[in-house]
Design a protein around this motif. Structure first.
Motif, PDB file in Angstrom:
ATOM      1  N   ALA A  87       0.831  -1.204   0.000  1.00 63.51           N
ATOM      2  CA  ALA A  87       0.000   0.000   0.000  1.00 63.51           C
ATOM      3  C   ALA A  87       0.867   1.256   0.000  1.00 63.51           C
ATOM      4  O   ALA A  87       0.607   2.211  -0.751  1.00 63.51           O
ATOM      5  CB  ALA A  87      -0.930   0.001   1.211  1.00 63.51           C
ATOM      6  N   ARG A  88       1.893   1.277   0.839  1.00 61.89           N
ATOM      7  CA  ARG A  88       2.774   2.435   0.906  1.00 61.89           C
ATOM      8  C   ARG A  88       3.491   2.651  -0.419  1.00 61.89           C
ATOM      9  O   ARG A  88       3.663   3.793  -0.874  1.00 61.89           O
ATOM     10  CB  ARG A  88       3.776   2.253   2.053  1.00 61.89           C
ATOM     11  N   ALA A  89       3.889   1.556  -1.083  1.00 62.52           N
ATOM     12  CA  ALA A  89       4.558   1.663  -2.381  1.00 62.52           C
ATOM     13  C   ALA A  89       3.645   2.325  -3.409  1.00 62.52           C
ATOM     14  O   ALA A  89       4.063   3.220  -4.152  1.00 62.52           O
ATOM     15  CB  ALA A  89       4.999   0.282  -2.869  1.00 62.52           C
ATOM     16  N   ARG A  90       2.393   1.881  -3.438  1.00 66.43           N
ATOM     17  CA  ARG A  90       1.455   2.471  -4.399  1.00 66.43           C
ATOM     18  C   ARG A  90       1.223   3.951  -4.111  1.00 66.43           C
ATOM     19  O   ARG A  90       1.228   4.787  -5.023  1.00 66.43           O
ATOM     20  CB  ARG A  90       0.127   1.701  -4.368  1.00 66.43           C
ATOM     21  N   ILE A  91       1.055   4.301  -2.836  1.00 63.23           N
ATOM     22  CA  ILE A  91       0.859   5.706  -2.462  1.00 63.23           C
ATOM     23  C   ILE A  91       2.061   6.551  -2.879  1.00 63.23           C
ATOM     24  O   ILE A  91       1.914   7.629  -3.487  1.00 63.23           O
ATOM     25  CB  ILE A  91       0.628   5.823  -0.937  1.00 63.23           C
ATOM     26  N   ASP A  92       3.260   6.058  -2.581  1.00 62.76           N
ATOM     27  CA  ASP A  92       4.471   6.827  -2.881  1.00 62.76           C
ATOM     28  C   ASP A  92       4.683   6.997  -4.385  1.00 62.76           C
ATOM     29  O   ASP A  92       5.117   8.069  -4.845  1.00 62.76           O
ATOM     30  CB  ASP A  92       5.692   6.158  -2.250  1.00 62.76           C
ATOM     31  N   ILE A  93       4.400   5.950  -5.163  1.00 68.62           N
ATOM     32  CA  ILE A  93       4.542   6.070  -6.616  1.00 68.62           C
ATOM     33  C   ILE A  93       3.591   7.121  -7.163  1.00 68.62           C
ATOM     34  O   ILE A  93       3.972   7.958  -8.005  1.00 68.62           O
ATOM     35  CB  ILE A  93       4.293   4.707  -7.309  1.00 68.62           C
ATOM     36  N   GLU A  94       2.352   7.092  -6.713  1.00 66.57           N
ATOM     37  CA  GLU A  94       1.372   8.057  -7.223  1.00 66.57           C
ATOM     38  C   GLU A  94       1.775   9.483  -6.853  1.00 66.57           C
ATOM     39  O   GLU A  94       1.639  10.404  -7.671  1.00 66.57           O
ATOM     40  CB  GLU A  94      -0.023   7.738  -6.681  1.00 66.57           C
ATOM     41  N   MET A  95       2.260   9.688  -5.633  1.00 67.90           N
ATOM     42  CA  MET A  95       2.698  11.027  -5.233  1.00 67.90           C
ATOM     43  C   MET A  95       3.894  11.478  -6.072  1.00 67.90           C
ATOM     44  O   MET A  95       3.945  12.627  -6.530  1.00 67.90           O
ATOM     45  CB  MET A  95       3.051  11.046  -3.745  1.00 67.90           C
ATOM     46  N   ALA A  96       4.866  10.567  -6.279  1.00 69.26           N
ATOM     47  CA  ALA A  96       6.052  10.921  -7.053  1.00 69.26           C
ATOM     48  C   ALA A  96       5.685  11.209  -8.506  1.00 69.26           C
ATOM     49  O   ALA A  96       6.232  12.136  -9.126  1.00 69.26           O
ATOM     50  CB  ALA A  96       7.084   9.790  -6.979  1.00 69.26           C
ATOM     51  N   ARG A  97       4.764  10.426  -9.059  1.00 70.36           N
ATOM     52  CA  ARG A  97       4.348  10.667 -10.442  1.00 70.36           C
ATOM     53  C   ARG A  97       3.695  12.040 -10.583  1.00 70.36           C
ATOM     54  O   ARG A  97       3.969  12.792 -11.530  1.00 70.36           O
ATOM     55  CB  ARG A  97       3.400   9.576 -10.924  1.00 70.36           C
ATOM     56  N   MET A 111      12.661  19.202  -5.970  1.00 71.68           N
ATOM     57  CA  MET A 111      11.879  18.324  -5.094  1.00 71.68           C
ATOM     58  C   MET A 111      11.740  16.920  -5.672  1.00 71.68           C
ATOM     59  O   MET A 111      11.937  15.921  -4.962  1.00 71.68           O
ATOM     60  CB  MET A 111      10.498  18.942  -4.837  1.00 71.68           C
ATOM     61  N   ILE A 112      11.426  16.828  -6.947  1.00 73.63           N
ATOM     62  CA  ILE A 112      11.217  15.490  -7.515  1.00 73.63           C
ATOM     63  C   ILE A 112      12.552  14.775  -7.687  1.00 73.63           C
ATOM     64  O   ILE A 112      12.624  13.549  -7.579  1.00 73.63           O
ATOM     65  CB  ILE A 112      10.430  15.542  -8.853  1.00 73.63           C
ATOM     66  N   LYS A 113      13.640  15.536  -7.898  1.00 70.14           N
ATOM     67  CA  LYS A 113      14.954  14.898  -8.020  1.00 70.14           C
ATOM     68  C   LYS A 113      15.361  14.237  -6.703  1.00 70.14           C
ATOM     69  O   LYS A 113      16.079  13.227  -6.692  1.00 70.14           O
ATOM     70  CB  LYS A 113      15.994  15.928  -8.454  1.00 70.14           C
ATOM     71  N   VAL A 114      14.913  14.798  -5.568  1.00 67.28           N
ATOM     72  CA  VAL A 114      15.161  14.164  -4.266  1.00 67.28           C
ATOM     73  C   VAL A 114      14.162  13.030  -4.027  1.00 67.28           C
ATOM     74  O   VAL A 114      14.521  11.930  -3.602  1.00 67.28           O
ATOM     75  CB  VAL A 114      15.060  15.198  -3.117  1.00 67.28           C
ATOM     76  N   ALA A 115      12.896  13.300  -4.323  1.00 65.04           N
ATOM     77  CA  ALA A 115      11.834  12.355  -3.954  1.00 65.04           C
ATOM     78  C   ALA A 115      11.870  11.064  -4.765  1.00 65.04           C
ATOM     79  O   ALA A 115      11.754   9.961  -4.204  1.00 65.04           O
ATOM     80  CB  ALA A 115      10.468  13.025  -4.108  1.00 65.04           C
ATOM     81  N   ALA A 116      12.005  11.173  -6.079  1.00 63.06           N
ATOM     82  CA  ALA A 116      11.834   9.990  -6.942  1.00 63.06           C
ATOM     83  C   ALA A 116      12.828   8.869  -6.632  1.00 63.06           C
ATOM     84  O   ALA A 116      12.416   7.718  -6.426  1.00 63.06           O
ATOM     85  CB  ALA A 116      11.904  10.397  -8.410  1.00 63.06           C
ATOM     86  N   PRO A 117      14.144   9.127  -6.577  1.00 58.74           N
ATOM     87  CA  PRO A 117      15.074   8.032  -6.275  1.00 58.74           C
ATOM     88  C   PRO A 117      14.843   7.417  -4.898  1.00 58.74           C
ATOM     89  O   PRO A 117      14.971   6.201  -4.722  1.00 58.74           O
ATOM     90  CB  PRO A 117      16.454   8.684  -6.361  1.00 58.74           C
ATOM     91  N   ASN A 118      14.497   8.258  -3.912  1.00 59.98           N
ATOM     92  CA  ASN A 118      14.266   7.731  -2.569  1.00 59.98           C
ATOM     93  C   ASN A 118      13.019   6.854  -2.506  1.00 59.98           C
ATOM     94  O   ASN A 118      12.995   5.830  -1.816  1.00 59.98           O
ATOM     95  CB  ASN A 118      14.183   8.884  -1.566  1.00 59.98           C
TER      96      ASN A 118
END
Length: 412
Positions: free
Chosen positions: A306-316, A340-347
């Protein structure tokens, strides 16, 4: 903001997904086998034939050079339109090259398109766009903290009708590829100028006398062949003065024009990596049993999925917002969103890959499932095109700026 994909993008996504299903996913093992054969021969710095076999098919499908917004030479797509396509390509590490949309070539082609002379375009941009050669970008240096690009110390000195270049670079991605013929090199033309007018960028053929590849650098033991990351010495390398891009002291200007799209493309592909890792994780959880039930039925895994799906949608969504702003207000205004996305996406991707490795047990840290290789690439991305700390500093400075006047007024 409207994040609904255009009809053009939807049609390209459908074609690209079909191509991935028909030609990329079925050939992942073929690619690995061909690279394994090269390694067995003692020379992994060769191009797998499957790459060259698939490129004409991609061209025939109209899936070629989809980047380069606002250019007749590229796909004519905006960053927003290109984002979901780049994500799809990112699901397989080598797929973007099949469509001539891989780094660092995309960034270098944008540099040549925006800042190159007609000769530069004819000699380098045209063959790059045709997929006939590869390129590299030489900026980072081992002897200074290159996260502060003002530290870059390679010298570019004028001598008559030539520039003479001396310095040492590393993490020069792409140099290992036998098709890599040209590099964009950043260095100082005037150490006494204002801080951000000292640096320039220049085109250096890799076969120029004085260019020496010291070694190829491994990433967690992976050589990333045939692409690779090199340490390179530039010793009295002479190139024509006309190889200087845009003019002396304009290196930072070029970097900002190049790195905005380069960073966002990395993030787009990263969303694809995260999606692929989540897919592998879920399939594994649904097909393995432990303690009398499917692993997927254990609550800890429900939470992780669930957390993976939430994080992917936020990053997208943040990726799309950054792309939208780049298209509408420009890279400079969008610098906070890009940072912001350069930090968020890889993490985000790293956490999901780590969970996927855990789901695969001991198999996850082998080469069998590709997850360890994914992890190495995403961990590197927290450093590439600026480390997390530099981007966080940019975000924080912009945030402080919002409120500094109010704080000062209140104090007065």
């Amino acid at each position: 903001m409207d994040f609904e994909y255009s009809d053009k993008t939807k049609e390209l996504m459908a074609r690209l997904n079909r191509f991935m299903d028909e030609h990329i996913y079925p050939n992942e093992k073929t690619y690995d086998a061909q690279m394994a054969a090269f390694r067995a021969q003692g020379n992994p710095w060769q191009v797998p034939q499957i790459l060259e076999d698939l490129k004409p098919k991609a061209k025939a499908e109209g899936l070629w050079n989809l980047f380069l917004p606002e250019s007749e030479l590229g796909g004519g797509l905006t960053n927003m339109e290109y984002a979901p396509l780049c994500e799809i390509m990112g699901r397989v590490g080598w797929a973007s090259e099949v469509f001539n949309c891989s780094a660092p070539d995309t960034g270098n082609m944008e540099v040549l398109e925006r800042y190159g002379s007609e000769r530069h375009k004819k000699e380098y941009l045209v063959p790059l766009l045709a997929g006939e050669m590869r390129s590299a970008y030489l900026m980072t240096e081992p002897d200074v903290a290159s996260s502060d690009a003002t530290n870059v110390s390679t010298r570019i000195e004028r001598d008559g009708n030539e520039y003479v270049i001396n310095g040492r670079k590393w993490w020069s991605s792409g140099v290992g590829d036998p098709r890599c013929k040209i590099a964009v090199v950043m260095g100082k033309t005037d150490p006494k100028a204002d801080t951000y007018r000292q640096q320039s960028q220049i085109l250096v053929p890799l076969d120029a006398p004085g260019v020496k590849v010291v070694r190829m650098l491994p990433v967690f033991g992976y050589d990333d062949a045939p692409h690779g990351h090199a340490e390179v010495i530039l010793e009295n390398v002479r190139v024509p003065a006309e190889n200087l891009l845009l003019g002396e002291g304009r290196g930072f200007e070029i970097s900002q024009g190049r790195l905005g799209p380069g960073r966002i493309h990395h993030c787009m592909r990263t969303i694809g990596v995260a999606e692929r890792a989540l897919e592998l994780m879920v399939k594994r959880l649904l097909t393995r049993e432990a303690f009398g039930k499917k692993i997927a039925e254990h609550s800890v895994w429900e939470e992780r999925v669930a957390r993976a799906r939430i994080d992917i949608e936020m990053a997208r969504l943040l990726t799309l917002k950054a792309a939208y702003m780049m298209d509408t207000v420009g890279n400079k205004v969008a610098r906070a969103e890009i940072a912001m996305i350069k930090v968020a996406a890889p993490n985000v991707a790293l956490k999901i890959i780590d969970d996927a490795i855990q789901a695969h047990g001991g198999g996850g840290v082998t080469t069998d499932f590709g997850l360890a290789k994914m992890y190495s690439g995403m961990r590197t991305l927290r450093l590439a095109d600026g480390p997390d700390e530099v981007h966080a500093r940019t975000i924080a400075k912009l945030e402080f700026k919002k409120y500094s006047n109010k704080v000062r007024a209140a104090a007065e």
